[in-house]
Design an enzyme around this catalytic site. Structure first.
Site, PDB file in Angstrom:
ATOM      1  CB  CYS A   1      -0.587   2.478   4.097  1.00 17.00           C
ATOM      2  SG  CYS A   1      -2.077   1.596   3.189  1.00 17.00           S
ATOM      3  CG  ASP A   2       3.082   1.289   4.376  1.00 22.18           C
ATOM      4  OD1 ASP A   2       2.748   1.843   5.607  1.00 22.18           O
ATOM      5  OD2 ASP A   2       3.009   0.326   4.167  1.00 22.18           O
TER       6      ASP A   2
ATOM      7  CB  CYS B   1      -1.121  -0.086   1.131  1.00 22.29           C
ATOM      8  SG  CYS B   1      -2.058   1.452   1.348  1.00 22.29           S
TER       9      CYS B   1
END
Ligand code: NAP
Length: 348
Positions: free
Chosen positions: A171-172, A168
């Site tokens: 997300c990261d 992701c």
């Protein structure tokens, strides 16, 4: 006595549904999933995909800061012990999930740490068969079992999850370890291009590794990849091994050729898998209408209705498009309201 509403799942959609259902005095019972090695390997442990991520910077309400003090007072001590410290960021994925779970519990949600392995939606009350070999009955059901990102299944990939291996980018991607470093995205679909393009905001260079000599992505996305000077496509290659060490996490990848090209070792501080997702719907085969990709089909626009009246779906299990924590939470709320209204309309 059947339960009024059973919720299956334990990500943001499930906990939000539980919070709303509990406040509507439906006394929800949540099956959060079983803690088994099989579920760990499949990426389907309780608390879902967010429990596998690190910082969550895009969930509204959690700006950067130190949450330690708040968490110490908000959480049961025993559950607090389960969470890794989050450092300086607003909230981590596991913390966010524990907080949502706690909020559901605070309003009276009951939780069973088992999987639902089969269902009978042909008669009403519905019957749900759990991994504890017990049968549970419910007047309404909310399915929020989510999806899991596909990984290649390499041992090295597993070893460096959360230390450079991710599925992701949103997300990261902004984590310090990826800043101004070369990164690798595996896949050739729209997600791979989107992730690669997004990562170029932070990375020095993004290598897209694709197993063929043509992208699957739509034309506009192919153009986006081609036009971005910070994306380099490595054609006809598959990820063979993630390279790294305990101190630094990921340091590179070993790529194997699927064509005439040579095998290649590439330096990188991160590897992002974008080879598709699989919804957790195996137990719903022939019970609910599923799409060709096995996602639950919602049967009315802007509602959480499924092909069975009284069964509702929320979150990634019915969404292969947005797949965000906040959209999952939103549809969890909708499913609880839909269930409440459906029950009330029938005097149940
Ligand atoms: P996808 O279209 O199924 O693409 C998956 C990619 O991963 C393919 O290129 C596939 O290679 C590759 N792949 C699969 N298994 C692999 C393996 N074992 N080893 C190496 N490569 C592997 O999935 P997606 O990109 O997540 O897209 C899902 C859906 O969401 C699509 O309908 C897409 O259009 C949509 N989406 C749209 C947008 C947008 O419009 N902005 C953004 C994201 C997603 P092959 O090509 O060789 O099969």
């Amino acid at each position: 006595m059947p339960e009024k509403v059973i919720i299956i799942g334990s990500g943001p959609a499930a906990w939000t549904a539980a919070i709303y259902a509990a406040r509507a005095e439906l006394k929800p019972l949540v099956f959060e999933g079983a803690i088994t090695e099989e579920n760990r390997l499949a990426g389907t442990l309780p608390l879902g995909q967010l429990a596998l991520t690190t910082e969550v910077e895009n969930f509204p309400g959690f700006p950067s800061g130190n949450l330690e003090e708040y968490l110490d007072t908000a959480m049961e001590k025993s559950r607090r012990m389960l969470m890794p410290p989050h450092g300086k960021h607003g909230v981590s994925g596991p913390e966010l999930m524990e907080l949502m779970r706690q909020q559901a519990v605070n309003f009276g949600t009951r939780i069973i740490t088992e999987d639902i392995v089969d269902v009978d939606f042909d008669s009403h009350p519905f019957r749900l068969f759990a991994s504890d070999e017990k049968t549970y009955e419910a007047l309404a059901v909310i399915v929020a079992t989510g999806a899991r990102a596909n990984y290649l299944g390499l041992e090295s990939e597993q070893r460096f999850k959360n230390r450079g291996v991710s599925a992701c980018a949103v997300c990261d991607g902004a984590l310090p370890r990826f800043r101004n470093k070369p990164l690798v995205v595996v896949g050739g679909g729209d997600s791979a291009v989107e992730e690669a393009d997004y990562l170029t905001k932070f990375a020095g260079l993004v290598y897209m590794v694709h197993r063929r000599d043509q992208l699957r992505a739509s034309r506009i996305m192919v153009k986006r990849a081609m036009d971005n000077p910070k994306i380099e496509i490595l054609w006809n290659r598959v990820l063979d091994e993630v390279l790294g060490n305990d101190k630094d996490g990921v340091t590179g990848v070993r790529l194997k050729s699927t064509g005439q090209e040579s095998d290649l070792d590439v330096e990188a501080s991160g590897v992002f898998l974008a080879i598709g997702h699989t919804p957790n719907t195996a137990f719903l085969k022939d019970k609910l209408k599923l799409s060709a990709k096995k996602y639950i089909v919602l049967t009315a626009a802007a509602r959480t209705y499924t092909s069975v009246e009284g069964v509702f779906a929320a979150g990634d299990v019915a969404d292969d498009y947005y797949r965000q924590a906040v959209t999952a939470a939103g549809t969890g709320c909708m499913a609880a309201l839909d269930a409440e209204r459906w029950l009330a309309a029938r005097g149940l």
